[in-house]
Design a protein around this motif. Sequence first.
Motif, PDB file in Angstrom:
ATOM      1  N   PRO A  15       0.831  -1.192   0.000  1.00 40.02           N
ATOM      2  CA  PRO A  15       0.000   0.000   0.000  1.00 40.02           C
ATOM      3  C   PRO A  15       0.877   1.257   0.000  1.00 40.02           C
ATOM      4  O   PRO A  15       1.822   1.367   0.776  1.00 40.02           O
ATOM      5  CB  PRO A  15      -0.785  -0.097   1.315  1.00 40.02           C
ATOM      6  N   VAL A  16       0.554   2.172  -0.885  1.00 31.20           N
ATOM      7  CA  VAL A  16       1.245   3.454  -0.971  1.00 31.20           C
ATOM      8  C   VAL A  16       0.295   4.481  -0.374  1.00 31.20           C
ATOM      9  O   VAL A  16      -0.804   4.678  -0.890  1.00 31.20           O
ATOM     10  CB  VAL A  16       1.594   3.805  -2.431  1.00 31.20           C
ATOM     11  N   VAL A  17       0.724   5.097   0.730  1.00 31.28           N
ATOM     12  CA  VAL A  17      -0.190   5.978   1.445  1.00 31.28           C
ATOM     13  C   VAL A  17       0.363   7.397   1.543  1.00 31.28           C
ATOM     14  O   VAL A  17       1.556   7.610   1.668  1.00 31.28           O
ATOM     15  CB  VAL A  17      -0.511   5.442   2.860  1.00 31.28           C
ATOM     16  N   LYS A  18      -0.556   8.336   1.474  1.00 29.16           N
ATOM     17  CA  LYS A  18      -0.244   9.744   1.688  1.00 29.16           C
ATOM     18  C   LYS A  18      -0.959  10.143   2.975  1.00 29.16           C
ATOM     19  O   LYS A  18      -2.191  10.116   3.050  1.00 29.16           O
ATOM     20  CB  LYS A  18      -0.757  10.582   0.513  1.00 29.16           C
ATOM     21  N   ILE A  19      -0.202  10.470   3.987  1.00 30.46           N
ATOM     22  CA  ILE A  19      -0.761  10.803   5.289  1.00 30.46           C
ATOM     23  C   ILE A  19      -1.102  12.297   5.327  1.00 30.46           C
ATOM     24  O   ILE A  19      -0.208  13.139   5.298  1.00 30.46           O
ATOM     25  CB  ILE A  19       0.224  10.450   6.424  1.00 30.46           C
ATOM     26  N   LEU A  20      -2.386  12.601   5.368  1.00 28.28           N
ATOM     27  CA  LEU A  20      -2.827  13.995   5.368  1.00 28.28           C
ATOM     28  C   LEU A  20      -2.865  14.598   6.770  1.00 28.28           C
ATOM     29  O   LEU A  20      -2.698  15.798   6.943  1.00 28.28           O
ATOM     30  CB  LEU A  20      -4.208  14.110   4.718  1.00 28.28           C
ATOM     31  N   ILE A  40       4.340  -1.147   4.205  1.00 28.07           N
ATOM     32  CA  ILE A  40       3.672   0.105   3.851  1.00 28.07           C
ATOM     33  C   ILE A  40       4.710   1.076   3.285  1.00 28.07           C
ATOM     34  O   ILE A  40       5.843   1.128   3.751  1.00 28.07           O
ATOM     35  CB  ILE A  40       2.958   0.719   5.076  1.00 28.07           C
ATOM     36  N   GLU A  41       4.315   1.807   2.260  1.00 26.35           N
ATOM     37  CA  GLU A  41       5.147   2.888   1.719  1.00 26.35           C
ATOM     38  C   GLU A  41       4.452   4.204   2.009  1.00 26.35           C
ATOM     39  O   GLU A  41       3.312   4.421   1.578  1.00 26.35           O
ATOM     40  CB  GLU A  41       5.319   2.730   0.206  1.00 26.35           C
ATOM     41  N   VAL A  42       5.121   5.066   2.755  1.00 31.79           N
ATOM     42  CA  VAL A  42       4.591   6.388   3.093  1.00 31.79           C
ATOM     43  C   VAL A  42       5.222   7.391   2.135  1.00 31.79           C
ATOM     44  O   VAL A  42       6.444   7.525   2.084  1.00 31.79           O
ATOM     45  CB  VAL A  42       4.918   6.762   4.556  1.00 31.79           C
ATOM     46  N   THR A  43       4.400   8.082   1.376  1.00 34.08           N
ATOM     47  CA  THR A  43       4.931   8.999   0.372  1.00 34.08           C
ATOM     48  C   THR A  43       5.321  10.346   0.980  1.00 34.08           C
ATOM     49  O   THR A  43       4.707  10.808   1.944  1.00 34.08           O
ATOM     50  CB  THR A  43       3.934   9.279  -0.764  1.00 34.08           C
ATOM     51  N   TYR A  44       6.311  10.935   0.363  1.00 35.90           N
ATOM     52  CA  TYR A  44       6.743  12.280   0.745  1.00 35.90           C
ATOM     53  C   TYR A  44       5.968  13.342  -0.039  1.00 35.90           C
ATOM     54  O   TYR A  44       6.466  14.415  -0.305  1.00 35.90           O
ATOM     55  CB  TYR A  44       8.259  12.438   0.571  1.00 35.90           C
ATOM     56  N   ARG A  45       4.699  13.059  -0.330  1.00 30.54           N
ATOM     57  CA  ARG A  45       3.818  14.048  -0.937  1.00 30.54           C
ATOM     58  C   ARG A  45       2.984  14.739   0.132  1.00 30.54           C
ATOM     59  O   ARG A  45       1.982  15.370  -0.159  1.00 30.54           O
ATOM     60  CB  ARG A  45       2.906  13.372  -1.972  1.00 30.54           C
ATOM     61  N   SER A  46       3.429  14.588   1.374  1.00 27.68           N
ATOM     62  CA  SER A  46       2.739  15.204   2.508  1.00 27.68           C
ATOM     63  C   SER A  46       3.771  15.693   3.511  1.00 27.68           C
ATOM     64  O   SER A  46       4.828  15.078   3.671  1.00 27.68           O
ATOM     65  CB  SER A  46       1.829  14.163   3.169  1.00 27.68           C
ATOM     66  N   GLU A  47       3.436  16.741   4.197  1.00 25.28           N
ATOM     67  CA  GLU A  47       4.332  17.281   5.222  1.00 25.28           C
ATOM     68  C   GLU A  47       4.456  16.351   6.430  1.00 25.28           C
ATOM     69  O   GLU A  47       5.328  16.537   7.275  1.00 25.28           O
ATOM     70  CB  GLU A  47       3.834  18.651   5.673  1.00 25.28           C
TER      71      GLU A  47
END
Length: 109
Positions: A15-20, A40-47
Motif C-alpha cells: 500500500p502506498v499511502v499519503k498521510i494527510l 507500507i510505503e509512506v509517500t513524501y507528498r505530505s508534510e
Amino acid sequence: MESYMNRISNTGIVPVVKILEKEDAYPLAKALLNGGIDVIEVTYRSEHATSAIQTISKELPDMLVGAGTVLSVEQAKEAVQAGAKFIITPGFNTKVVQCVWIMMSKYIL
C-alpha cells in the motif's frame, strides 16, 4: 531473517499511502497489519511523511515501513533516520541512491 525484498515480494501488495493528518498514521498502519499486510510505503507528498514513518516504525515494529516519492538526499536521510527500511524514488537520482546505499548498507550487507 527474511530479507526486505523477500518480505515485500511475499506480501504481494505494498500500500502506498499519503498521510494527510499525522494522527492517521498509526490507525491506518494498524488496520493494514491486522488485515495481514505488513509492508507500507509512506509517500513524501505530505508534510507528515517523516512523522508518520517514525510513528509507524516505533509503534508497530512488525510493520516494514518504506518512504516513497523521495526527491532529495535530505528527504532520504530524514526517512532513514525516522525508521524507513526502503526508499522509493519516482526517477533515478544518483545522489539519492548513493546516500541511501551508504545509510542502508548496515541492513543489506
